[in-house]
Enzyme design. Structure first.
Site, mmCIF file in Angstrom:
data_model
loop_
_atom_site.group_PDB
_atom_site.id
_atom_site.type_symbol
_atom_site.label_atom_id
_atom_site.label_comp_id
_atom_site.label_asym_id
_atom_site.label_seq_id
_atom_site.Cartn_x
_atom_site.Cartn_y
_atom_site.Cartn_z
ATOM 1 N N PRO A 23 90.821 146.215 7.916
ATOM 2 C CA PRO A 23 90.356 144.823 8.000
ATOM 3 C C PRO A 23 88.932 144.695 7.482
ATOM 4 O O PRO A 23 88.069 145.501 7.811
ATOM 5 C CB PRO A 23 90.435 144.521 9.499
ATOM 6 C CG PRO A 23 90.355 145.865 10.168
ATOM 7 C CD PRO A 23 91.039 146.811 9.240
ATOM 8 N N GLN A 99 94.550 140.640 12.173
ATOM 9 C CA GLN A 99 93.610 141.181 13.151
ATOM 10 C C GLN A 99 93.067 140.042 14.015
ATOM 11 O O GLN A 99 92.441 139.112 13.520
ATOM 12 C CB GLN A 99 92.450 141.911 12.491
ATOM 13 C CG GLN A 99 91.615 142.651 13.535
ATOM 14 C CD GLN A 99 90.334 143.232 12.986
ATOM 15 O OE1 GLN A 99 89.478 142.502 12.514
ATOM 16 N NE2 GLN A 99 90.202 144.550 13.049
ATOM 17 N N GLY A 176 89.322 145.658 19.179
ATOM 18 C CA GLY A 176 88.546 146.097 20.332
ATOM 19 C C GLY A 176 87.366 146.959 19.961
ATOM 20 O O GLY A 176 86.916 147.770 20.782
ATOM 21 N N TYR A 180 82.210 143.892 19.339
ATOM 22 C CA TYR A 180 82.666 142.540 19.605
ATOM 23 C C TYR A 180 83.147 142.416 21.048
ATOM 24 O O TYR A 180 82.948 143.307 21.858
ATOM 25 C CB TYR A 180 83.717 142.141 18.565
ATOM 26 C CG TYR A 180 83.160 142.164 17.164
ATOM 27 C CD1 TYR A 180 82.067 141.362 16.820
ATOM 28 C CD2 TYR A 180 83.680 143.011 16.189
ATOM 29 C CE1 TYR A 180 81.518 141.398 15.556
ATOM 30 C CE2 TYR A 180 83.135 143.057 14.909
ATOM 31 C CZ TYR A 180 82.055 142.255 14.597
ATOM 32 O OH TYR A 180 81.494 142.291 13.339
ATOM 33 N N ARG A 227 92.712 148.350 17.873
ATOM 34 C CA ARG A 227 91.630 149.039 17.164
ATOM 35 C C ARG A 227 90.459 149.274 18.111
ATOM 36 O O ARG A 227 90.014 148.359 18.808
ATOM 37 C CB ARG A 227 91.156 148.220 15.970
ATOM 38 C CG ARG A 227 90.229 149.017 15.032
ATOM 39 C CD ARG A 227 89.667 148.141 13.944
ATOM 40 N NE ARG A 227 89.300 148.921 12.765
ATOM 41 C CZ ARG A 227 88.321 148.595 11.924
ATOM 42 N NH1 ARG A 227 87.603 147.503 12.122
ATOM 43 N NH2 ARG A 227 88.048 149.339 10.874
ATOM 44 N N ARG A 314 86.397 149.470 2.049
ATOM 45 C CA ARG A 314 85.604 148.941 0.955
ATOM 46 C C ARG A 314 86.155 149.282 -0.420
ATOM 47 O O ARG A 314 86.007 148.506 -1.370
ATOM 48 C CB ARG A 314 84.158 149.429 1.092
ATOM 49 C CG ARG A 314 83.369 148.691 2.162
ATOM 50 C CD ARG A 314 82.085 149.398 2.536
ATOM 51 N NE ARG A 314 82.315 150.497 3.471
ATOM 52 C CZ ARG A 314 81.355 151.306 3.914
ATOM 53 N NH1 ARG A 314 80.117 151.150 3.497
ATOM 54 N NH2 ARG A 314 81.649 152.265 4.781
#
Length: 365
Positions: A23, A99, A176, A180, A227, A314
């Site tokens: 993501p 996500q 997770g 955040y 995650r 990336r």
């Protein structure tokens, strides 16, 4: 011995290869509505050669949003806006999970239309600033969620999961990690609560576990991934016992039969290898830092048996056909340094597929 290009048949996943597109925030949704950019179907279709795509973080509610151009999954208009994306990926033979994202204190009133960000406890980020449409601003003191609001947030995750499936996603990944909201509940220095969602390790785990349980009840465990990023100090988080915390979290949710556990390793704790030993299902590994993880590093994790799938992020921005390039042994374009966040087509859908011309191995790093 499996390679990155070996098909994967797991307990709930059937994938063309073992490469996961991680993501990545791109910040190109309509900022007022949270509806995905009209170019998003092209962007994701170009990258559908991945065994699994995990979408950019998608806000589960208005207060969950963490920056300009972040898409959502809490209105009918947003849900309809994601359908062309999932259709495009499926038409190309791909698999895509949404996500589900709540940033907690990693937001700002300038992003939230004047609302104060929420968090487990009123602990402010002191030594960093946040990007907003008004430029870089100091973080504000977040408001601690009430117990009732915590439980409503659990329901928000479940509702967003249902919306994702209705929009055509094959599943959802609960975010997770990376400092955040869920991670803020797990960490010692950001969770100072005195109710059932704080205090002991089990108390700090409760929010994450209840979200996983609610989302699996809503859409089925076979469609749910989680995650985590243990010992990740990003966004001023501190965890005094990451091994104990995340072993306990894995033990609590493993019996549910989730689609996967996605482990982002960025701290000193060897999370991938440690959690591999206690997780019975599919494990996605993502070892990353200031420079992108390489296909070669991922292949070693597979060869050593430390993971089932490898997430690369990336490199997928500038190499939309990344699995095909790896298969053909062609050079990988350098990671993007401009136009990563926000904007239009430039730096988003204008990276071409490569001609399959063999190159020496050192040029693929």
């Amino acid at each position: 011995m499996p390679s990155l290009l070996t098909p994967y048949q797991g307990r709930t996943l059937d994938l063309r290869n073992r490469i996961v597109m991680a993501p990545m925030t791109r910040g190109r949704a309509d900022d007022a509505t949270g509806v995905p950019n009209p170019l998003a179907p092209t962007y994701y279709r170009q990258r559908a050669g991945a065994g699994l795509i995990v979408s950019e973080g998608v806000a589960i509610s208005p207060i969950a949003k963490g920056g300009p151009g972040v898409p959502g999954l809490h209105t009918d208009e947003q849900r309809r806006g994601w359908r062309p994306v999932t259709d495009a990926v499926h038409d190309a033979g791909g698999t895509i999970y949404a996500q589900l994202w709540h940033v907690g204190r990693m937001s700002h009133p300038a992003i939230l239309r004047g609302d104060t960000p929420v968090a487990p406890s009123a602990v402010r980020i002191e030594n960093d600033r946040i990007y907003t449409a008004d430029g870089m601003l100091d973080h504000v003191l977040p408001r601690a969620l009430t117990t009732d609001e915590v439980q409503e947030t659990v329901r928000d995750f479940a509702r967003a999961a249902e919306a994702a499936i209705a929009a055509g996603f094959d599943g959802v990944e609960i975010h997770g990690a990376n400092g955040y909201l869920i991670h803020q509940f797990l960490a010692d220095n950001t969770n100072l609560r005195g109710d059932a969602y704080g205090g002991s390790t089990n108390g700090r785990l409760r929010f994450a576990v209840e979200i996983v349980e609610a989302v699996t009840a809503a859409v089925g465990a076979e469609r749910v991934g989680l995650r985590v990023s243990p010992d990740n100090t990003e966004n001023e988080l501190a965890e005094t016992d990451p091994a104990g915390t995340y072993r306990a979290l894995a033990a609590a949710v493993d019996p549910l039969g989730l689609s996967y556990l996605h482990v982002l390793q960025r701290g000193g704790y060897e999370a991938v290898t440690d959690l591999r030993a206690v997780w019975s299902g599919t494990l996605i590994a993502n070892r990353t830092g200031k420079t992108p993880s390489t296909p070669e590093a991922g292949a070693r994790l597979l060869a050593d048996g430390h993971a089932d799938l490898i997430a690369l992020g990336r490199l997928f921005i500038t190499n939309p056909d990344l699995p095909a390039r790896i298969a053909a042994g062609v050079a990988l374009a350098e990671p993007a340094r401009q136009n990563v966040y926000g904007g239009g087509a430039e730096g988003y859908v204008d990276y071409p597929a490569a001609d399959a011309e063999p190159v020496s191995p050192q040029t693929t790093n």
